[in-house]
Design an enzyme around this catalytic site. Structure first.
Site, PDB file in Angstrom:
ATOM      1  N   SER A 139      12.092 -37.102  53.669  1.00 32.46           N
ATOM      2  CA  SER A 139      11.553 -38.374  53.731  1.00 32.46           C
ATOM      3  C   SER A 139      11.629 -38.883  52.419  1.00 32.46           C
ATOM      4  O   SER A 139      11.541 -38.208  51.348  1.00 32.46           O
ATOM      5  CB  SER A 139      10.205 -38.371  54.410  1.00 32.46           C
ATOM      6  OG  SER A 139       9.363 -39.658  54.278  1.00 32.46           O
ATOM      7  N   TYR A 152       1.057 -35.120  54.346  1.00 28.21           N
ATOM      8  CA  TYR A 152       2.304 -35.466  54.838  1.00 28.21           C
ATOM      9  C   TYR A 152       3.706 -35.548  53.796  1.00 28.21           C
ATOM     10  O   TYR A 152       4.401 -34.863  53.702  1.00 28.21           O
ATOM     11  CB  TYR A 152       2.469 -36.607  55.717  1.00 28.21           C
ATOM     12  CG  TYR A 152       3.897 -37.182  56.215  1.00 28.21           C
ATOM     13  CD1 TYR A 152       4.483 -36.428  57.188  1.00 28.21           C
ATOM     14  CD2 TYR A 152       4.653 -38.110  55.726  1.00 28.21           C
ATOM     15  CE1 TYR A 152       5.666 -36.678  57.681  1.00 28.21           C
ATOM     16  CE2 TYR A 152       5.968 -38.298  55.950  1.00 28.21           C
ATOM     17  CZ  TYR A 152       6.348 -37.752  57.136  1.00 28.21           C
ATOM     18  OH  TYR A 152       7.611 -38.008  57.475  1.00 28.21           O
TER      19      TYR A 152
HETATM   20  N1  LIG Z   1      10.091 -42.217  61.638  1.00 30.12           N
HETATM   21  C1  LIG Z   1       9.883 -42.310  60.235  1.00 30.12           C
HETATM   22  O1  LIG Z   1       9.424 -43.432  59.662  1.00 30.12           O
HETATM   23  C2  LIG Z   1      10.182 -41.077  59.483  1.00 30.12           C
HETATM   24  C3  LIG Z   1      10.602 -41.350  58.085  1.00 30.12           C
HETATM   25  C4  LIG Z   1      10.901 -40.247  57.257  1.00 30.12           C
HETATM   26  C5  LIG Z   1      11.074 -39.064  57.860  1.00 30.12           C
HETATM   27  N2  LIG Z   1      10.657 -38.788  59.119  1.00 30.12           N
HETATM   28  C6  LIG Z   1      10.769 -37.486  59.963  1.00 30.12           C
HETATM   29  O2  LIG Z   1      11.828 -37.507  60.812  1.00 30.12           O
HETATM   30  C7  LIG Z   1      11.562 -36.502  61.523  1.00 30.12           C
HETATM   31  C8  LIG Z   1      11.478 -37.202  63.052  1.00 30.12           C
HETATM   32  O3  LIG Z   1      10.664 -38.108  63.043  1.00 30.12           O
HETATM   33  P1  LIG Z   1      10.941 -39.344  64.188  1.00 30.12           P
HETATM   34  O4  LIG Z   1      10.822 -40.447  63.464  1.00 30.12           O
HETATM   35  O5  LIG Z   1      12.035 -39.239  65.191  1.00 30.12           O
HETATM   36  O6  LIG Z   1       9.372 -39.080  64.974  1.00 30.12           O
HETATM   37  P2  LIG Z   1       9.382 -38.777  66.654  1.00 30.12           P
HETATM   38  O7  LIG Z   1      10.047 -39.938  67.390  1.00 30.12           O
HETATM   39  O8  LIG Z   1       7.827 -39.015  66.747  1.00 30.12           O
HETATM   40  O9  LIG Z   1       9.940 -37.636  66.973  1.00 30.12           O
HETATM   41  C9  LIG Z   1       9.186 -36.202  66.554  1.00 30.12           C
HETATM   42  C10 LIG Z   1       9.807 -35.087  67.223  1.00 30.12           C
HETATM   43  O10 LIG Z   1       9.092 -33.766  66.795  1.00 30.12           O
HETATM   44  C11 LIG Z   1       9.064 -32.945  67.861  1.00 30.12           C
HETATM   45  N3  LIG Z   1       7.862 -32.151  67.551  1.00 30.12           N
HETATM   46  C12 LIG Z   1       6.656 -32.497  66.826  1.00 30.12           C
HETATM   47  N4  LIG Z   1       5.809 -31.350  66.847  1.00 30.12           N
HETATM   48  C13 LIG Z   1       6.541 -30.431  67.510  1.00 30.12           C
HETATM   49  C14 LIG Z   1       6.304 -28.898  67.569  1.00 30.12           C
HETATM   50  N5  LIG Z   1       4.938 -28.486  67.295  1.00 30.12           N
HETATM   51  N6  LIG Z   1       7.288 -28.198  68.431  1.00 30.12           N
HETATM   52  C15 LIG Z   1       8.465 -28.647  68.706  1.00 30.12           C
HETATM   53  N7  LIG Z   1       8.767 -30.212  68.600  1.00 30.12           N
HETATM   54  C16 LIG Z   1       7.750 -30.926  67.970  1.00 30.12           C
HETATM   55  C17 LIG Z   1       8.502 -34.274  68.879  1.00 30.12           C
HETATM   56  O11 LIG Z   1       8.701 -33.439  70.251  1.00 30.12           O
HETATM   57  P3  LIG Z   1       7.696 -32.965  71.450  1.00 30.12           P
HETATM   58  O12 LIG Z   1       6.674 -34.110  70.978  1.00 30.12           O
HETATM   59  O13 LIG Z   1       8.425 -33.423  72.545  1.00 30.12           O
HETATM   60  O14 LIG Z   1       7.363 -31.694  71.050  1.00 30.12           O
HETATM   61  C18 LIG Z   1       9.590 -35.255  68.637  1.00 30.12           C
HETATM   62  O15 LIG Z   1      10.770 -34.830  69.358  1.00 30.12           O
HETATM   63  C19 LIG Z   1      10.179 -36.178  61.379  1.00 30.12           C
HETATM   64  O16 LIG Z   1      10.238 -34.617  60.503  1.00 30.12           O
HETATM   65  C20 LIG Z   1       9.557 -37.245  60.418  1.00 30.12           C
HETATM   66  O17 LIG Z   1       8.726 -36.553  59.269  1.00 30.12           O
HETATM   67  C21 LIG Z   1      10.155 -40.016  59.964  1.00 30.12           C
END
Ligand SMILES: NC(=O)c1ccc[n+]([C@@H]2O[C@H](COP(=O)([O-])OP(=O)(O)OC[C@H]3O[C@@H](n4cnc5c(N)ncnc54)[C@H](OP(=O)(O)O)[C@@H]3O)[C@@H](O)[C@H]2O)c1
Length: 253
Positions: A139, A152
């Site tokens: 990130s 985080y």
């Molecule tokens: N959105 C942003 O602004 C942003 C920016 C920079 C980086 N990121 C990073 O990008 C990645 C994806 O985020 P996103 O934005 O796509 O968020 P999201 O839509 O909330 O997706 C998060 C995913 O992680 C899975 N997950 C969480 N805890 C888990 C666990 N204990 N075991 C298995 N799966 C788990 C969730 O699946 P289940 O709940 O079905 O298990 C979901 O599929 C993350 O690492 C986040 O930190 C996000």
């Protein structure tokens, strides 16, 4: 070690960035036999399987569970696939001051974002070879400490540091590791993150489209880049975080 089964493994495939990666792999990599999709919400994985043409193998698991990780290790041993892509997207963040957030939730961020990502990377690496790719969701929060989002941001600094070092260690193998460092992306991430606090208005203004972030990350990975930073604002933040004292920048983030 590997047989002819060519696969990609995507964690966090039930929503947001992980799900977009699966859709993109489906469109771009017709040579994949299967995509193993990992998350806890199995119904979401099954719905995705109906949407795409490539065979998806839904693996319902909490990536912090020892037993579940053991099952994945067993599957790998049994099938001995050639893993072309490992894409670690599972992760979450909780906004709020360290002293205000429950301890368990903060430790859980470290377990999911750092420990599990590392464990899965080390477990899958022996099944990768020349031209395989690892994509790690870091990130832009990795660029400098973030008071109010401290644990985080620290977990994402870990992911960035680990991924860049691993990329260097693997330089003579043909396997490349790309750390993806977007700013805010429009996904369900904020449903959870904002349960304990709000993101600043400016972050809402620079919210990126997940499809665009994923497309850039995918092509940066194919090109063998060690980092993928989406958008001018985050590129500028990356440079400023190297030039300006972080104590000064804390006034603006
Ligand atoms: N959105 C942003 O602004 C942003 C920016 C920079 C980086 N990121 C990073 O990008 C990645 C994806 O985020 P996103 O934005 O796509 O968020 P999201 O839509 O909330 O997706 C998060 C995913 O992680 C899975 N997950 C969480 N805890 C888990 C666990 N204990 N075991 C298995 N799966 C788990 C969730 O699946 P289940 O709940 O079905 O298990 C979901 O599929 C993350 O690492 C986040 O930190 C996000």
């Amino acid at each position: 070690m590997a047989n002819n089964l060519k696969i990609a493994i995507v964690t966090g495939a039930s929503s947001g960035i992980g799900r977009e990666f699966v859709r993109l792999l489906d469109k771009e990599l017709i040579s994949l036999d299967e995509i193993w999709v990992i998350a806890r919400r199995e119904e979401r994985l099954k719905a995705l399987a109906k949407e795409v043409g490539t065979k998806l193998v839904p693996i319902e698991m909490d990536i912090t569970s020892k037993e579940a990780v053991g099952v994945l290790a067993y599957l790998l041993k049994e099938k001995k696939p050639a893993v072309k892509f490992l894409i670690n997207c599972a992760g979450f963040g909780k906004i709020g001051r360290v002293t205000a957030l429950p301890v368990e939730g903060q430790l859980s961020m470290v377990k999911v974002n750092c420990l599990a990502l590392t464990e899965l990377t080390l477990m899958v690496l022996p099944y990768m070879a020349k031209k395989s790719r690892i994509i790690q969701m870091a990130s832009a929060a990795a660029f400098l400490p973030q008071p109010g989002f401290a644990v985080y941001a620290a977990t994402k600094s870990y992911v960035l540091s680990f991924s860049r070092a691993l990329n260097n260690e693997l330089s003579n193998t043909g396997i490349r590791v790309t750390a993806v460092c977007p700013g805010p992306v429009n996904t369900e991430f904020f449903d959870l993150a904002e349960q304990t606090g709000s993101i600043p208005v400016y972050k809402k203004l620079v919210m990126a489209d997940p499809e665009k972030v994923v497309r850039k990350a995918f092509y940066d990975s194919v090109a063998g880049k060690s980092m993928s930073v989406y958008g001018g604002t985050m590129k500028a933040l990356h440079v400023l975080a190297k030039l300006l004292p972080h104590e000064f920048m804390f006034n603006f983030i």
